[in-house]
Design a protein around this motif. Structure first.
Motif, PDB file in Angstrom:
ATOM      1  N   ALA A 236     -93.582 -40.904 -68.983  1.00  0.00           N
ATOM      2  CA  ALA A 236     -92.210 -40.679 -69.440  1.00  0.00           C
ATOM      3  C   ALA A 236     -91.882 -41.595 -70.622  1.00  0.00           C
ATOM      4  O   ALA A 236     -91.236 -41.178 -71.592  1.00  0.00           O
ATOM      5  CB  ALA A 236     -91.238 -40.914 -68.285  1.00  0.00           C
ATOM      6  N   LYS A 237     -92.327 -42.833 -70.554  1.00  0.00           N
ATOM      7  CA  LYS A 237     -92.054 -43.793 -71.616  1.00  0.00           C
ATOM      8  C   LYS A 237     -92.705 -43.359 -72.922  1.00  0.00           C
ATOM      9  O   LYS A 237     -92.076 -43.378 -73.997  1.00  0.00           O
ATOM     10  CB  LYS A 237     -92.547 -45.175 -71.199  1.00  0.00           C
ATOM     11  CG  LYS A 237     -92.276 -46.288 -72.206  1.00  0.00           C
ATOM     12  CD  LYS A 237     -92.724 -47.629 -71.637  1.00  0.00           C
ATOM     13  CE  LYS A 237     -92.387 -48.778 -72.594  1.00  0.00           C
ATOM     14  NZ  LYS A 237     -93.164 -48.700 -73.840  1.00  0.00           N
ATOM     15  N   LYS A 238     -93.956 -42.953 -72.855  1.00  0.00           N
ATOM     16  CA  LYS A 238     -94.674 -42.554 -74.063  1.00  0.00           C
ATOM     17  C   LYS A 238     -94.076 -41.284 -74.666  1.00  0.00           C
ATOM     18  O   LYS A 238     -93.934 -41.172 -75.904  1.00  0.00           O
ATOM     19  CB  LYS A 238     -96.149 -42.342 -73.734  1.00  0.00           C
ATOM     20  CG  LYS A 238     -97.009 -42.059 -74.961  1.00  0.00           C
ATOM     21  CD  LYS A 238     -97.028 -43.250 -75.902  1.00  0.00           C
ATOM     22  CE  LYS A 238     -97.951 -43.005 -77.089  1.00  0.00           C
ATOM     23  NZ  LYS A 238     -97.920 -44.128 -78.066  1.00  0.00           N
ATOM     24  N   TYR A 239     -93.723 -40.326 -73.820  1.00  0.00           N
ATOM     25  CA  TYR A 239     -93.114 -39.087 -74.318  1.00  0.00           C
ATOM     26  C   TYR A 239     -91.805 -39.380 -75.038  1.00  0.00           C
ATOM     27  O   TYR A 239     -91.532 -38.834 -76.117  1.00  0.00           O
ATOM     28  CB  TYR A 239     -92.864 -38.122 -73.159  1.00  0.00           C
ATOM     29  CG  TYR A 239     -92.062 -36.903 -73.544  1.00  0.00           C
ATOM     30  CD1 TYR A 239     -92.608 -35.905 -74.343  1.00  0.00           C
ATOM     31  CD2 TYR A 239     -90.736 -36.764 -73.124  1.00  0.00           C
ATOM     32  CE1 TYR A 239     -91.860 -34.786 -74.718  1.00  0.00           C
ATOM     33  CE2 TYR A 239     -89.985 -35.663 -73.490  1.00  0.00           C
ATOM     34  CZ  TYR A 239     -90.547 -34.669 -74.284  1.00  0.00           C
ATOM     35  OH  TYR A 239     -89.799 -33.583 -74.650  1.00  0.00           O
ATOM     36  N   ALA A 240     -90.993 -40.269 -74.463  1.00  0.00           N
ATOM     37  CA  ALA A 240     -89.718 -40.623 -75.099  1.00  0.00           C
ATOM     38  C   ALA A 240     -89.946 -41.298 -76.441  1.00  0.00           C
ATOM     39  O   ALA A 240     -89.191 -41.085 -77.399  1.00  0.00           O
ATOM     40  CB  ALA A 240     -88.911 -41.527 -74.181  1.00  0.00           C
ATOM     41  N   GLU A 241     -90.991 -42.111 -76.527  1.00  0.00           N
ATOM     42  CA  GLU A 241     -91.255 -42.861 -77.752  1.00  0.00           C
ATOM     43  C   GLU A 241     -91.829 -42.013 -78.875  1.00  0.00           C
ATOM     44  O   GLU A 241     -91.470 -42.187 -80.041  1.00  0.00           O
ATOM     45  CB  GLU A 241     -92.224 -44.016 -77.449  1.00  0.00           C
ATOM     46  CG  GLU A 241     -91.633 -45.124 -76.596  1.00  0.00           C
ATOM     47  CD  GLU A 241     -92.670 -46.167 -76.214  1.00  0.00           C
ATOM     48  OE1 GLU A 241     -92.274 -47.236 -75.735  1.00  0.00           O
ATOM     49  OE2 GLU A 241     -93.885 -45.881 -76.385  1.00  0.00           O
ATOM     50  N   CYS A 242     -92.692 -41.081 -78.518  1.00  0.00           N
ATOM     51  CA  CYS A 242     -93.435 -40.377 -79.572  1.00  0.00           C
ATOM     52  C   CYS A 242     -92.940 -38.975 -79.865  1.00  0.00           C
ATOM     53  O   CYS A 242     -93.011 -38.505 -80.999  1.00  0.00           O
ATOM     54  CB  CYS A 242     -94.918 -40.297 -79.218  1.00  0.00           C
ATOM     55  SG  CYS A 242     -95.312 -39.039 -77.948  1.00  0.00           S
ATOM     56  N   TRP A 290     -82.343 -42.066 -84.283  1.00  0.00           N
ATOM     57  CA  TRP A 290     -83.423 -41.125 -84.603  1.00  0.00           C
ATOM     58  C   TRP A 290     -83.062 -39.722 -84.122  1.00  0.00           C
ATOM     59  O   TRP A 290     -83.189 -38.735 -84.854  1.00  0.00           O
ATOM     60  CB  TRP A 290     -84.730 -41.626 -83.968  1.00  0.00           C
ATOM     61  CG  TRP A 290     -85.928 -40.756 -84.177  1.00  0.00           C
ATOM     62  CD1 TRP A 290     -86.164 -39.887 -85.215  1.00  0.00           C
ATOM     63  CD2 TRP A 290     -87.071 -40.662 -83.331  1.00  0.00           C
ATOM     64  NE1 TRP A 290     -87.383 -39.260 -85.056  1.00  0.00           N
ATOM     65  CE2 TRP A 290     -87.966 -39.729 -83.903  1.00  0.00           C
ATOM     66  CE3 TRP A 290     -87.435 -41.291 -82.133  1.00  0.00           C
ATOM     67  CZ2 TRP A 290     -89.195 -39.401 -83.312  1.00  0.00           C
ATOM     68  CZ3 TRP A 290     -88.659 -40.974 -81.561  1.00  0.00           C
ATOM     69  CH2 TRP A 290     -89.521 -40.038 -82.142  1.00  0.00           C
ATOM     70  N   PHE A 291     -82.589 -39.633 -82.879  1.00  0.00           N
ATOM     71  CA  PHE A 291     -82.240 -38.332 -82.304  1.00  0.00           C
ATOM     72  C   PHE A 291     -81.130 -37.650 -83.102  1.00  0.00           C
ATOM     73  O   PHE A 291     -81.219 -36.464 -83.432  1.00  0.00           O
ATOM     74  CB  PHE A 291     -81.806 -38.503 -80.844  1.00  0.00           C
ATOM     75  CG  PHE A 291     -81.405 -37.222 -80.181  1.00  0.00           C
ATOM     76  CD1 PHE A 291     -82.348 -36.359 -79.655  1.00  0.00           C
ATOM     77  CD2 PHE A 291     -80.065 -36.862 -80.079  1.00  0.00           C
ATOM     78  CE1 PHE A 291     -81.985 -35.171 -79.045  1.00  0.00           C
ATOM     79  CE2 PHE A 291     -79.687 -35.679 -79.478  1.00  0.00           C
ATOM     80  CZ  PHE A 291     -80.656 -34.831 -78.958  1.00  0.00           C
TER      81      PHE A 291
END
Length: 447
Positions: A236-242, A290-291
């Protein structure tokens, strides 16, 4: 602090009376033990009969266990002194003030929208809003009896990303009747986890076909993507970051633009969606920046969620009412609001309550929860956010303000009275005003 639109006056003692009256209205069972009573409300409550005027106020708003013989009521101080003296009351010893505040309504203020208060409900069991007998619907309507409204109903939550079939026609008929009866507006959750563009289009088509267009606030894409474990094979952390921000953009474009590929932008409809539906107000401001930079043109509303704590962590009345975490969380929320405003979008806390995953019995359904709800609503308003939606789960969650019953009157839970007090305080057209406060050492009063 609020200033009424009609009076232009601010009364601190009125807020104190509201909190103490809240304790009285909630009655027996809310403070049966005082060892977990950080606000020392127990000293104000007795086992003597409840006054008839309080009983009448309670009966007016439905289910309550209070009776004139077995209820509880507020105590008058036995004898005023430097500790328990009330504002405006003389003491045998030197006069003592609980709190002193100076407000200047001429300084910068901002308006709290009439539609600030809202409810959040899962897609499941929506029938409770329109198939109820007794006082359920009237209790909903009572929340707009003081000049505020219409209420916002956000339909979504954990069920948003589990939707695989459209609701029945009976559900749409009921929601339409609810809107006609209350003027309620809606934020509808769309399944983002499934990544099924065609199904999302079918969801929107069904909503437009059954709900008046003026009652549709927004379509919230997904639910708490910061917890999307396993998306794209990532944590979940990686998906949110990248990947989340651009993934959301592609989905929004595919849903709202024409079916022609490559996308012809003249076929797109802009400003329909809400997001990022982040799972907490502690979202990194850089991620929100960013979003918004990538997706603002597809949006008409920014959304985040807020729970004071998780069900999986130890929780007590003291931890719920701990002021420290609220200070830091609201400071971060204020940054998110400012970023959203920079891109021309209001921010709404579209899912909010005491403890996540339905709440915790003895805390989320207690007087402490009512105090937290009232305080939390004003705290969010003070950040400049445009509203809140207090989550009820499927309607039977511990933290739900009303509980449906198969027959007879609905059960009114303590948080409902916080909703009422908040609406009473706002009325119609309230503004937050600047103030400076000094508390007497040891007092537990918040202005």
């Amino acid at each position: 602090m609020t200033r009424g639109a009609n009076t232009g006056q601010t009364r601190i003692s009125g807020l104190v009376r509201c909190v103490l009256l809240l304790a009285a209205i909630l009655g027996a069972g809310c403070l049966t033990k005082y060892e977990n009573d950080p606000l020392l409300l127990g000293q104000w409550i007795s086992d003597a009969p409840v006054p008839e005027d309080v009983l009448r106020a309670v009966r007016q708003h439905g289910g309550s266990a209070i009776s004139s013989k077995h209820g509880r009521r507020l105590l008058q101080p036995v004898k005023p002194n430097a500790v328990n003296v009330r504002p405006g009351q003389r003491s045998d010893s030197k006069t003592a003030l609980w709190v002193q505040t100076v407000a200047d309504p001429r300084r910068d203020t901002f308006h709290i929208p009439n539609s600030f208060l809202g409810i959040s409900h899962e897609w499941t069991d929506l029938d409770e809003f329109y198939h109820q007998r007794g006082n359920y619907l009237r209790l909903i309507k009572d929340l707009t009896a003081y000049g505020g409204g219409p209420l916002s109903l956000r339909v979504g939550g954990g069920s948003t990303d589990k939707q695989s079939a459209l609701p029945s026609q009976a559900t749409w008929k009921g929601l339409k009747a609810l809107q006609a009866s209350t003027g309620m507006t809606f934020i509808f959750g769309l399944n983002f986890w499934k990544r099924d563009v065609q199904f999302a289009r079918l969801q929107m088509k069904a909503i437009f076909a059954n709900i008046p267009s003026q009652a549709i606030e927004s379509f919230e894409i997904g639910n708490e993507p910061n917890f999307y474990q396993g998306r794209m094979g990532l944590s979940a952390k990686k998906y949110a970051e990248c990947c989340f921000v651009n993934d959301w953009e592609k989905f929004a474009m595919a849903v709202t633009c024409g079916k022609v590929k490559p996308i012809v932008y003249s076929t797109c409809v802009y400003g329909r969606f809400a997001g990022p539906a982040w799972g907490h107000v502690n979202m990194f401001p850089g991620t929100m920046e960013w979003f918004m930079q990538v997706n603002y043109q597809w949006m008409n509303l920014a959304t985040v969620h807020w729970y004071k704590a998780t069900k999986e962590t130890p929780n007590t009345v003291q931890t719920l009412l701990d002021e420290g975490p609220i200070r830091s969380e609201m400071a971060n929320l204020r940054k998110l609001v400012e970023i959203s405003r920079k891109y021309g979008k209001g921010l709404r806390v579209a899912e909010m309550n005491t403890i996540s995953n339905s709440g915790r019995s003895g805390i989320s359904d207690s007087l402490a929860a009512a105090l937290w709800t009232l305080d939390g609503a004003f705290e969010v308003a003070n950040t400049g956010a445009v509203g809140i939606n207090l989550h009820w789960g499927n309607g039977m969650a511990v933290y739900a303000a009303l509980l449906r019953q198969a027959s007879g009157a609905s059960i009114v839970k303590p948080p409902y009275y916080a909703y009422l007090l908040f609406q009473m305080a706002l009325g119609s057209g309230a503004h937050l005003i600047r103030q400076q406060t000094q508390n007497r050492p040891g007092t537990k009063i918040k202005v």
